[in-house]
Motif scaffolding. Structure first.
Motif, PDB file in Angstrom:
ATOM      1  N   ARG A  19       0.710  -1.241   0.014  1.00  0.00           N
ATOM      2  CA  ARG A  19       0.043   0.068   0.035  1.00  0.00           C
ATOM      3  C   ARG A  19       0.737   1.111   0.176  1.00  0.00           C
ATOM      4  O   ARG A  19       0.646   1.983  -0.634  1.00  0.00           O
ATOM      5  N   MET A  20       1.784   1.264   0.979  1.00  0.00           N
ATOM      6  CA  MET A  20       2.763   2.432   1.178  1.00  0.00           C
ATOM      7  C   MET A  20       3.516   2.642  -0.510  1.00  0.00           C
ATOM      8  O   MET A  20       3.717   3.784  -0.864  1.00  0.00           O
TER       9      MET A  20
ATOM     10  N   PHE B 228       0.511   4.299  -2.629  1.00  0.00           N
ATOM     11  CA  PHE B 228      -0.147   5.456  -2.348  1.00  0.00           C
ATOM     12  C   PHE B 228       0.622   6.800  -2.347  1.00  0.00           C
ATOM     13  O   PHE B 228       2.017   6.566  -2.518  1.00  0.00           O
TER      14      PHE B 228
ATOM     15  N   LEU C  45       2.196   9.629  -0.839  1.00  0.00           N
ATOM     16  CA  LEU C  45       2.468   9.659   0.469  1.00  0.00           C
ATOM     17  C   LEU C  45       3.851  10.824   0.241  1.00  0.00           C
ATOM     18  O   LEU C  45       4.689  10.835  -0.593  1.00  0.00           O
TER      19      LEU C  45
ATOM     20  N   ASN D 299       5.350   9.318   4.501  1.00  0.00           N
ATOM     21  CA  ASN D 299       4.143   8.110   4.831  1.00  0.00           C
ATOM     22  C   ASN D 299       2.912   8.801   5.319  1.00  0.00           C
ATOM     23  O   ASN D 299       2.062   8.186   5.869  1.00  0.00           O
TER      24      ASN D 299
ATOM     25  N   ALA E  97      -0.586  10.690   4.185  1.00  0.00           N
ATOM     26  CA  ALA E  97      -1.630  10.886   2.857  1.00  0.00           C
ATOM     27  C   ALA E  97      -1.935  12.280   2.842  1.00  0.00           C
ATOM     28  O   ALA E  97      -2.206  12.937   3.961  1.00  0.00           O
TER      29      ALA E  97
ATOM     30  N   VAL F 116      -0.327   3.518   6.308  1.00  0.00           N
ATOM     31  CA  VAL F 116      -0.628   4.909   6.047  1.00  0.00           C
ATOM     32  C   VAL F 116      -0.967   5.776   7.067  1.00  0.00           C
ATOM     33  O   VAL F 116      -1.909   5.652   7.755  1.00  0.00           O
TER      34      VAL F 116
ATOM     35  N   GLU G 106     -10.866   7.049   3.192  1.00  0.00           N
ATOM     36  CA  GLU G 106      -9.644   7.105   2.387  1.00  0.00           C
ATOM     37  C   GLU G 106      -9.926   7.605   1.127  1.00  0.00           C
ATOM     38  O   GLU G 106     -10.986   7.404   0.401  1.00  0.00           O
TER      39      GLU G 106
END
Length: 152
Positions: free
Chosen positions: A24-25, A28, A30, A33, A35, A64, A85
């Protein structure tokens, strides 16, 4: 022997969660880290506008980090994180549908549609929300397919 199997099962389960968080990281949008460039995901829904979150009010969801403008928003988020999200990992919804690209966003350019948060690029006289609105259903279907290919 049962204890050893139990320990191994637990270790494999946790390593799976860690891999999912890492995946996911990787996908995403970011910054350190965090969002949505530190904006409060719940404020879009509850206040109808983009509100900068505070570093002192944070929540971690599957690797996240999210910032919140007030504790009650953090509570809402923790009760139903997936509802708040942003779609497509916080990348520009238009770009995801139009060209299958991960494009940065302006967190103040957004749309809530069918209970979901969509974010858009908006800089240099290019507001992709306007383009999204011209073919929203087609772009949304393409973006959903493109995002699923990226994360799966």
């Amino acid at each position: 022997m049962k204890k050893v199997l139990f320990v191994l099962t637990v270790l494999f389960a946790f390593s799976g969660f860690a891999q999912n968080d890492s995946k996911r990281m990787d996908h995403f949008n970011l910054e350190k880290n965090v969002a949505i460039q530190g904006y409060d995901p719940v404020a879009y829904f509850k206040q109808g506008k983009a509100v900068k979150g505070k570093k002192e009010i944070t929540a971690l969801h599957e690797g996240v980090v999210y910032y919140f403008s007030m504790p009650v928003n953090k509570d809402y988020f923790l009760k139903n994180s997936s509802k708040f999200e942003p779609q497509y990992g916080g990348w520009c919804a238009f770009a995801m549908g139009d060209s299958n690209e991960k494009v940065s966003i302006n967190p103040e350019t957004f749309k809530i549609k069918n209970g979901k948060l969509y974010l858009f690029y908006n800089a240099f006289f290019n507001n992709t929300l306007k383009s999204w609105n011209q073919n929203e259903s087609g772009l949304m279907m393409k973006a959903d397919v493109n995002w699923n290919k990226i994360v799966n």
